[in-house]
Design an enzyme around this catalytic site. Sequence first.
Site, PDB file in Angstrom:
ATOM      1  N   GLN A  98       0.840  -1.199   0.000  1.00 13.98           N
ATOM      2  CA  GLN A  98       0.000   0.000   0.000  1.00 13.98           C
ATOM      3  C   GLN A  98       0.873   1.246   0.000  1.00 13.98           C
ATOM      4  O   GLN A  98       1.175   1.802   1.053  1.00 13.98           O
ATOM      5  CB  GLN A  98      -0.897  -0.028   1.246  1.00 13.98           C
ATOM      6  N   PHE A  99       1.286   1.697  -1.175  1.00 13.82           N
ATOM      7  CA  PHE A  99       2.171   2.865  -1.257  1.00 13.82           C
ATOM      8  C   PHE A  99       1.513   4.141  -0.750  1.00 13.82           C
ATOM      9  O   PHE A  99       2.185   5.062  -0.303  1.00 13.82           O
ATOM     10  CB  PHE A  99       2.698   3.068  -2.689  1.00 13.82           C
ATOM     11  N   THR A 100       0.185   4.204  -0.752  1.00 14.98           N
ATOM     12  CA  THR A 100      -0.498   5.429  -0.332  1.00 14.98           C
ATOM     13  C   THR A 100      -0.357   5.707   1.167  1.00 14.98           C
ATOM     14  O   THR A 100      -0.706   6.792   1.622  1.00 14.98           O
ATOM     15  CB  THR A 100      -1.990   5.412  -0.722  1.00 14.98           C
TER      16      THR A 100
END
Length: 150
Positions: free
Chosen positions: A78-80
């Site tokens: 989950q890069f966000t």
Amino acid sequence: MKVVIQRVTHASVSINNIVKGKIQNGFMILAGFVDNDTDEDMMWIANKIVGLRIFNDQNDVMNLSIKDTDGDILLISQFTLHASTKKGNRPSYIAAAKPNIAKPMYLKFINVLENTLGKQIQTGEFGADMKVELLNDGPVTIIIDSKNKE
């Protein structure tokens, strides 16, 4: 490295309407990486996850770990998690590791977490458009950032 841990009664991740990973009682974990994350960060986070005493004991007190309950883990990249919202309304993801760095970190973290837990975990697929379903139990949600160890 940053993780969001949710205690769940069940969770699953699907890609193109096909279930990729599914668990019952345990943790659904979102994991985000930055360029300077290290093996030490991964080990520290994995040990924190496995050692967290956030499952209820016989007295209904959060006193048991995921190992104590033989719980499962669903891990999703989950890069966000590293979004910056300081300016404007459109988040910036510049702090998140680029895919060529983050994907090997994610794959390595899967192994580190499996070794620390002592069993196989379920996962999503790095970079895929995933649909995550879960039932948060409690609700219990914990955020851990390896850059805030002290």
